[in-house]
Design a protein around this motif. Structure first.
Motif: not given
Length: 64
Positions: A39-60
């Motif tokens: 979630v963010h005011d900027n769609i690119v930032e919101a996308s980045l947050h979701a993608l980073v969380d997804s990658l971190e989850y996959a690694l953990i």
């Protein structure tokens, strides 16, 4: 790991360009699926947050 779905929702459309954006990402590693949200005011930032969380989850998840 690959992206299976990408959704964008505007949280408060009455705010115009200041509206918060929620991005929902669904990912899969071929065996299981999971979803993350950014979630963010900027769609690119919101996308980045979701993608980073997804990658971190996959690694953990892979270290079990």
């Amino acid at each position: 790991m690959h992206l299976t779905d990408y959704k964008v929702r505007i949280i408060d459309s009455t705010s115009g360009t200041a509206a918060r954006t929620r991005v929902l990402i669904e990912s899969s590693d071929g065996l299981s699926e999971w979803g993350t949200v950014g979630v963010h005011d900027n769609i690119v930032e919101a996308s980045l947050h979701a993608l980073v969380d997804s990658l971190e989850y996959a690694l953990i998840k892979g270290t079990d």
